[in-house]
Design a protein around this motif. Structure first.
Motif, PDB file in Angstrom:
ATOM      1  N   THR A   1       0.405  16.398  17.043  1.00 56.03           N
ATOM      2  CA  THR A   1       1.521  15.474  17.177  1.00 56.03           C
ATOM      3  C   THR A   1       1.148  14.125  16.562  1.00 56.03           C
ATOM      4  OG1 THR A   1       0.723  14.795  19.330  1.00 56.03           O
ATOM      5  CG2 THR A   1       2.375  16.521  19.276  1.00 56.03           C
ATOM      6  N   ARG A   2      -0.022  14.057  15.959  1.00 55.85           N
ATOM      7  CA  ARG A   2      -0.385  12.916  15.122  1.00 55.85           C
ATOM      8  C   ARG A   2      -0.754  13.486  13.762  1.00 55.85           C
ATOM      9  NH1 ARG A   2       0.888  11.507  19.487  1.00 55.85           N
ATOM     10  NH2 ARG A   2       0.047   9.875  20.821  1.00 55.85           N
ATOM     11  N   THR A   3      -0.531  12.686  12.714  1.00 53.38           N
ATOM     12  CA  THR A   3      -0.860  13.120  11.365  1.00 53.38           C
ATOM     13  C   THR A   3      -1.953  12.193  10.847  1.00 53.38           C
ATOM     14  OG1 THR A   3       1.470  13.676  11.145  1.00 53.38           O
ATOM     15  CG2 THR A   3       0.153  13.659   9.122  1.00 53.38           C
ATOM     16  N   PRO A   4      -3.077  12.738  10.364  1.00 53.36           N
ATOM     17  CA  PRO A   4      -4.150  11.854   9.880  1.00 53.36           C
ATOM     18  C   PRO A   4      -3.616  10.843   8.868  1.00 53.36           C
ATOM     19  CG  PRO A   4      -4.895  14.115   9.931  1.00 53.36           C
ATOM     20  CD  PRO A   4      -3.439  14.150  10.269  1.00 53.36           C
ATOM     21  N   ALA A   5      -4.015   9.593   9.001  1.00 50.04           N
ATOM     22  CA  ALA A   5      -3.446   8.538   8.156  1.00 50.04           C
ATOM     23  C   ALA A   5      -4.129   8.500   6.798  1.00 50.04           C
ATOM     24  CB  ALA A   5      -3.590   7.192   8.853  1.00 50.04           C
ATOM     25  N   LYS A   6      -3.327   8.240   5.788  1.00 53.67           N
ATOM     26  CA  LYS A   6      -3.859   8.132   4.431  1.00 53.67           C
ATOM     27  C   LYS A   6      -3.504   6.801   3.793  1.00 53.67           C
ATOM     28  CE  LYS A   6      -4.304  12.999   3.573  1.00 53.67           C
ATOM     29  NZ  LYS A   6      -3.909  13.531   4.896  1.00 53.67           N
ATOM     30  N   ASP A   7      -2.745   5.969   4.486  1.00 55.80           N
ATOM     31  CA  ASP A   7      -2.482   4.607   4.025  1.00 55.80           C
ATOM     32  C   ASP A   7      -2.135   3.755   5.260  1.00 55.80           C
ATOM     33  OD1 ASP A   7       0.084   5.285   4.713  1.00 55.80           O
ATOM     34  OD2 ASP A   7       0.989   4.584   2.844  1.00 55.80           O
TER      35      ASP A   7
ATOM     36  N   ALA B   1       0.084   8.966  -0.139  1.00 54.39           N
ATOM     37  CA  ALA B   1      -0.929   9.804   0.496  1.00 54.39           C
ATOM     38  C   ALA B   1      -2.301   9.624  -0.141  1.00 54.39           C
ATOM     39  CB  ALA B   1      -0.516  11.275   0.426  1.00 54.39           C
ATOM     40  N   THR B   2      -2.383   8.770  -1.157  1.00 57.88           N
ATOM     41  CA  THR B   2      -3.659   8.623  -1.850  1.00 57.88           C
ATOM     42  C   THR B   2      -4.220   7.207  -1.770  1.00 57.88           C
ATOM     43  OG1 THR B   2      -2.438   8.148  -3.861  1.00 57.88           O
ATOM     44  CG2 THR B   2      -3.131  10.432  -3.531  1.00 57.88           C
ATOM     45  N   LEU B   3      -3.447   6.290  -1.210  1.00 58.60           N
ATOM     46  CA  LEU B   3      -3.806   4.882  -1.338  1.00 58.60           C
ATOM     47  C   LEU B   3      -5.137   4.522  -0.682  1.00 58.60           C
ATOM     48  CD1 LEU B   3      -1.213   2.193  -1.546  1.00 58.60           C
ATOM     49  CD2 LEU B   3      -3.369   1.642  -0.460  1.00 58.60           C
TER      50      LEU B   3
ATOM     51  N   ALA C   1      14.093  -3.330  -6.348  1.00 58.78           N
ATOM     52  CA  ALA C   1      13.458  -2.697  -5.190  1.00 58.78           C
ATOM     53  C   ALA C   1      12.185  -1.932  -5.573  1.00 58.78           C
ATOM     54  CB  ALA C   1      14.444  -1.757  -4.509  1.00 58.78           C
ATOM     55  N   ALA C   2      12.248  -1.162  -6.653  1.00 60.90           N
ATOM     56  CA  ALA C   2      11.091  -0.348  -7.026  1.00 60.90           C
ATOM     57  C   ALA C   2       9.898  -1.229  -7.376  1.00 60.90           C
ATOM     58  CB  ALA C   2      11.448   0.552  -8.206  1.00 60.90           C
ATOM     59  N   LYS C   3      10.181  -2.331  -8.077  1.00 59.79           N
ATOM     60  CA  LYS C   3       9.083  -3.238  -8.449  1.00 59.79           C
ATOM     61  C   LYS C   3       8.504  -3.906  -7.208  1.00 59.79           C
ATOM     62  CE  LYS C   3      10.509  -4.364 -13.140  1.00 59.79           C
ATOM     63  NZ  LYS C   3      11.409  -5.285 -13.859  1.00 59.79           N
ATOM     64  N   ALA C   4       9.404  -4.264  -6.267  1.00 58.93           N
ATOM     65  CA  ALA C   4       8.932  -4.908  -5.038  1.00 58.93           C
ATOM     66  C   ALA C   4       7.991  -3.974  -4.290  1.00 58.93           C
ATOM     67  CB  ALA C   4      10.115  -5.294  -4.159  1.00 58.93           C
ATOM     68  N   ILE C   5       8.370  -2.705  -4.204  1.00 62.14           N
ATOM     69  CA  ILE C   5       7.527  -1.749  -3.478  1.00 62.14           C
ATOM     70  C   ILE C   5       6.183  -1.574  -4.180  1.00 62.14           C
ATOM     71  CG2 ILE C   5       7.340   0.720  -2.940  1.00 62.14           C
ATOM     72  CD1 ILE C   5      10.358   0.503  -2.162  1.00 62.14           C
ATOM     73  N   ALA C   6       6.199  -1.562  -5.511  1.00 62.11           N
ATOM     74  CA  ALA C   6       4.942  -1.452  -6.249  1.00 62.11           C
ATOM     75  C   ALA C   6       4.034  -2.636  -5.949  1.00 62.11           C
ATOM     76  CB  ALA C   6       5.224  -1.360  -7.748  1.00 62.11           C
ATOM     77  N   LYS C   7       4.619  -3.832  -5.833  1.00 60.44           N
ATOM     78  CA  LYS C   7       3.835  -5.028  -5.487  1.00 60.44           C
ATOM     79  C   LYS C   7       3.224  -4.880  -4.095  1.00 60.44           C
ATOM     80  CE  LYS C   7       4.557  -8.395  -8.676  1.00 60.44           C
ATOM     81  NZ  LYS C   7       3.442  -8.886  -9.488  1.00 60.44           N
ATOM     82  N   PHE C   8       4.047  -4.403  -3.157  1.00 58.83           N
ATOM     83  CA  PHE C   8       3.527  -4.208  -1.801  1.00 58.83           C
ATOM     84  C   PHE C   8       2.362  -3.223  -1.813  1.00 58.83           C
ATOM     85  CE2 PHE C   8       7.638  -5.820   0.000  1.00 58.83           C
ATOM     86  CZ  PHE C   8       7.073  -6.821   0.767  1.00 58.83           C
ATOM     87  N   GLN C   9       2.494  -2.163  -2.632  1.00 58.71           N
ATOM     88  CA  GLN C   9       1.402  -1.194  -2.683  1.00 58.71           C
ATOM     89  C   GLN C   9       0.148  -1.808  -3.297  1.00 58.71           C
ATOM     90  OE1 GLN C   9       3.225   2.309  -4.473  1.00 58.71           O
ATOM     91  NE2 GLN C   9       3.274   3.253  -2.437  1.00 58.71           N
ATOM     92  N   ASP C  10       0.350  -2.723  -4.253  1.00 60.72           N
ATOM     93  CA  ASP C  10      -0.810  -3.438  -4.794  1.00 60.72           C
ATOM     94  C   ASP C  10      -1.516  -4.220  -3.700  1.00 60.72           C
ATOM     95  OD1 ASP C  10      -0.369  -2.460  -7.263  1.00 60.72           O
ATOM     96  OD2 ASP C  10       0.674  -4.236  -8.040  1.00 60.72           O
TER      97      ASP C  10
ATOM     98  N   GLU D   1      -1.494  -3.528  -0.635  1.00 64.61           N
ATOM     99  CA  GLU D   1      -2.119  -2.564   0.272  1.00 64.61           C
ATOM    100  C   GLU D   1      -3.475  -2.115  -0.270  1.00 64.61           C
ATOM    101  OE1 GLU D   1       0.687   0.501   1.138  1.00 64.61           O
ATOM    102  OE2 GLU D   1      -0.641   1.451   2.594  1.00 64.61           O
ATOM    103  N   LYS D   2      -3.620  -2.110  -1.592  1.00 59.23           N
ATOM    104  CA  LYS D   2      -4.906  -1.700  -2.171  1.00 59.23           C
ATOM    105  C   LYS D   2      -6.012  -2.669  -1.757  1.00 59.23           C
ATOM    106  CE  LYS D   2      -2.916   0.834  -5.968  1.00 59.23           C
ATOM    107  NZ  LYS D   2      -2.072   0.555  -7.146  1.00 59.23           N
ATOM    108  N   ILE D   3      -5.638  -3.928  -1.526  1.00 56.83           N
ATOM    109  CA  ILE D   3      -6.628  -4.895  -1.037  1.00 56.83           C
ATOM    110  C   ILE D   3      -7.099  -4.489   0.358  1.00 56.83           C
ATOM    111  CG2 ILE D   3      -6.923  -7.295  -0.324  1.00 56.83           C
ATOM    112  CD1 ILE D   3      -5.061  -7.993  -2.685  1.00 56.83           C
TER     113      ILE D   3
END
Lengths: 542, 307
Positions: free
Chosen positions: A334-340, A354-356, A487-496, A498-500
């Motif tokens: 009932t929990r899923t191992p976290a990948k980000d 799932a790869t971050l 929106a797509a660019k904003a999400i890409a920035k957020f993912q950047d 997250e890489k930090i």
């Protein structure tokens, strides 16, 4: 005669006892709900049922049935779709003009106007009303006047909210916030009828909203009967004739009632029952990730955890945790191992990846040991995990995580658990920055936006940044993402950004929490939304 | 007798003040409940400060206690966090638990004393041995095990009763939970009355009564039982308070919205007004039950007289 006197005594005592206890007693309410009515388990809401004061699932469940806001999150995709809003326009991502659709009204026949929204938002922001969700309005110009850090507020309204005509109002934000309209599906932004302000206690006893259901009766601590509102103007009309919410003392008991046919729907299958659930319910058991993530946050305000080079120790601890094993053994999947640091409930389009986190979230005891040793080892040679242990199997998973870490490092029992009795006490120690080792932090997103998983938790000085993580590059990327109108660019920035987090590991993602539900054979079309709340209006009863 | 009762009632005042004082300090020592109201989110400082002020939490502890006691004497037990007055919670919870307690005590008295008398009169026989083994089993199995087991067997497997209790909690639905709640005490009552009967059965007054030619039934009920009941009554009296406060497990299993449930919620949410209010009432119940027990001694044994 002695005997007779005694009998009289006894008779009197019994009569008194019966009289004292004979209150209550009208309808004893049979098994499941009546024809077409869904009976569902419920927990007592923690706070009074006001939209801006409700921040937990049980109260949110009701608000989702009796309120509709400007936007609504699609239960399947999480996409914010216009509900009452005809359009939300902006040219600069800072000033918004909101136009309402025609024909909406509250169930007491009062029309829903721009004023209904503005009044509700001002009420929610006003510090005098002590609303838990007040900070949701803090982006709007004039919030401080209504919600000063100390002292009495100087205004009654926020200057950033202006009613143009019954169908239009404008909102001025303090900063650019391109995804702000997407946040408007959150229940704190619901409109309120005049009756809420004129007869507040009456409204609390029987809330009136503009959603597909109306409240038929509400007995605090016991249950609420909701019935389908025939005059509901929206397209998502209820497919059943009502919902009876029953408060349960324990989710085990609710499950027992479901199995024995006294209840139609349980939206939290207890851990003890998970081994039987497939047998008992077959495919009438739902188990899917919700917008909830559990992490272990490091106290970066403590120099021994934040000094140069410690990021490798933090990453090493993360790699020493066998997430697959723990989610399988303790949580029975009932929990899923976290990948980000977000949630699969966002979807790939919404920013989940799932790869971050990459190798840092993969179990690799040998690499973990090497990484920690090369970086100088654990501070003081040990690590202590802290969490409240009153709910959520926290004790069990902390023991398992510690075992996992101890086995990986192989230096004996270096990891210990610091269990705290109550959630309140844990919160006190956490928010007073008293903890000196990694502590649990659960995060349930308010809206399905990647921004909500990152900014409140890791932005410098953010409200729920309990580890006091601070990284200028991260802050900069979040700011840029918020200003980005695509929106797509904003999400890409957020993912950047997250890489930090992946490089610095200020908190270890453990697992995503699933919503679980089980239902009776007479129901169909049962689904959970991203908040793990059943989508009640779509449930069909046979 | 009257003066004795008045003296006892007056003695309750310091006990009452002392115990509420202790409970109040213990609950408040658990820490600030306001932070937990905000869930996983950080509390907004301005809002949290307002709530603290309203709940009188921004004052020193002794001031909070005085304020609280002042409120109690005006019949105001404060407000739970969901906005409900604690008195309202009490009005819905205490009748339910009282009914549950009555059912439990009823079974304790009827089954417990009957078994005790039967086995006490046949000491050493097979009936006696089997009752002793049975009570040993009951005492050693925790309430939550018997609760879930009986609920599963009677409610789910055989469908004889509803596995959970409806909000009104009428007497007929409380029979199974009442038995579960009573079981452990019932076993003690059985053992106490057995021992007591077995001792007194050899006493002179019983022999005299038998020698007078009284029927056996009369000897047992009027002479033997009455004198043997004193330790049993003491136990049952203190058990009333224990059952009312200790129904947490049983109430959770059977979904009974009584005192145990409210106390559990109160502790879980660090909701001090609820916890202190309910425990205060339980203290009073306990004191009154003890007084009742002392008065019953005089009824049972005419040699005991209170001046």
């Amino acid at each position: 005669m002695r005997g007779a006197t005694h009998a009289k005594w006894a008779a009197c005592a019994v009569a008194v006892a019966l009289a004292a206890t004979a209150c209550g007693g009208s309808d004893s309410g049979g098994g499941g709900g009546g024809a077409g009515v869904v009976s569902s388990s419920w927990g007592d809401p923690q706070n009074p049922l006001e939209p801006a004061n409700t921040n937990e699932v049980q109260g949110g469940k009701v608000l989702d049935m009796i309120f509709r806001g400007l936007k609504r999150y699609d239960p399947k995709t999480g996409e914010a779709k216009n509900m009452l809003a005809e359009k939300i326009e902006t040219t600069d991502s800072q000033n918004f003009t909101i136009t309402l659709k025609d024909g909406w009204k509250f169930s007491n026949d009062e029309p829903v106007t721009a004023q209904s929204f503005v009044d509700a938002w001002n009420y929610g922001a006003d510090v005098r009303n002590k609303q838990n969700n007040a900070p949701f309005f803090s982006d709007i110009v004039g919030y401080e006047a209504l919600h000063p850090a100390s002292g009495e507020p100087k205004a009654k309204t926020m200057s950033g909210l202006v009613v143009k005509d019954p169908k239009t109002f404008t909102v001025a934000l303090k900063n650019k916030f391109s995804t702000w309209p997407e946040t408007l599906g959150y229940q704190a932004f619901s409109p309120l009828p005049k009756a809420f302000f004129t007869d507040h206690s009456g409204w609390l006893n029987k809330p009136v909203g503009n959603g597909p259901y109306t409240v038929d009766s509400y007995t605090k601590g016991t249950g609420m009967k909701l019935r389908t509102w025939e005059g509901y103007p929206g397209e998502d009309k209820a497919q059943n004739s009502g919902v009876d919410l029953k408060v349960y003392t324990d989710n085990n008991t609710a499950y027992t009632d479901l199995i024995s046919g006294n209840l139609d729907l349980v939206d939290d299958v207890p851990a003890q029952q998970l081994k039987n659930v497939k047998n008992d319910l077959g495919d009438r058991y739902i188990n899917q990730p919700a917008l909830i993530i559990q992490t272990l946050t490091f106290p970066l305000y403590d120099p021994q955890w934040s000094k140069e080079g410690m990021e490798n120790v933090r990453r090493g601890i993360s790699m020493a945790i066998n997430r697959d094993e723990i989610t399988k053994q303790i949580f029975r999947e009932t929990r899923t191992p976290a990948k980000d640091w977000t949630s699969p409930a966002l979807g790939e389009k919404g920013g989940f990846s799932a790869t971050l986190c990459g190798d840092a979230c993969k179990y690799d005891p040998a690499a973990a040991k090497k990484l920690i040793q090369d970086a100088g080892g654990l501070p003081g040679g040990k690590v202590t995990l802290t969490s409240n242990v009153d709910t959520g199997s926290h004790r069990e998973w902390m023991d398992a995580v510690c075992n996992s870490i101890n086995n990986a490092i192989g230096e004996g029992p270096v990891c210990t658990v610091n269990p705290i009795g109550t959630f309140a006490d844990f919160r006190n120690q956490q928010s007073a920055f008293k903890l000196t080792g990694p502590f649990r932090s659960g995060w349930q997103a308010d809206y399905p936006l990647i921004q909500n998983f990152l900014q409140p938790l890791y932005y410098t000085g953010a409200s729920s940044n309990y580890g006091k993580f601070s990284n200028p590059e991260f802050d900069k990327l979040v700011d840029e993402a918020n200003q980005e109108s695509d929106a797509a660019k904003a999400i890409a920035k957020f993912q950047d950004s997250e890489k930090i987090l992946a490089a610095q590991m200020p908190s270890i993602p453990l697992w995503y929490q699933n919503g679980s539900a089980g239902y009776a054979e007479r129901l169909s079309d049962v689904a959970l939304n991203q908040f793990s709340v059943p989508v009640y209006n779509e449930i069909k009863v046979s | 007798m009257g003066r004795y009762v008045i003296r006892r009632l007056l003695q309750m005042i310091p006990v009452f003040i002392g115990s509420t004082f202790l409970i109040f300090f213990m609950v408040y020592a658990l820490g600030d409940p306001v932070a937990a109201l905000f869930g996983d989110k950080a509390p907004d400082p301005a809002t949290a400060a307002r709530i603290r002020k309203d709940l009188y939490l921004d004052r020193p502890l002794w001031e909070q206690y005085l304020h609280y006691m002042g409120q109690i004497f005006q019949g105001d037990f404060g407000t739970a966090f969901n906005g409900q007055p604690v008195t309202e919670l009490m009005a819905s919870a205490f009748p339910v638990t009282l009914r549950l307690t009555i059912v439990a005590i009823f079974f304790e008295i009827v089954i417990g004393i009957t078994l005790g008398v039967v086995s006490g009169l046949r000491r050493g026989k097979s009936v006696d041995t089997s009752v002793l083994v049975l009570t040993l089993v009951v005492i050693s199995v925790p309430t939550f095990v018997t609760g879930y087991l009986l609920q599963y067997l009677f409610g789910v497997q055989w469908g004889w009763v509803r596995p959970t209790v409806s909000p009104d909690a009428p007497f007929n639905e409380l029979i199974l939970p009442g038995i579960v709640l009573a079981l452990v005490s019932l076993a003690y009552v059985t053992r106490l009355s057995r021992t007591s009967i077995a001792e007194n059965v050899k006493a002179d007054y019983v022999r005299t009564a038998v020698a007078k030619g009284l029927p056996r039934r009369r000897v047992v009920t009027r002479h033997l039982l009455r004198n043997s009941l004193i330790p049993v009554v003491t136990f049952i009296g203190t058990d009333i308070g224990a059952l009312m406060g200790g129904a947490i497990v049983t109430e959770r299993i059977f979904n009974i919205h009584g005192v145990g449930y409210q106390l559990y919620q109160g502790i879980l949410r660090n909701n001090s007004p609820t916890v202190v209010g309910f425990v205060t009432i339980l203290v009073i119940v306990f004191l009154l039950a003890n007084l009742l027990v002392d008065l019953l001694y005089a009824v049972l044994d005419p040699r005991i007289r209170y001046a």
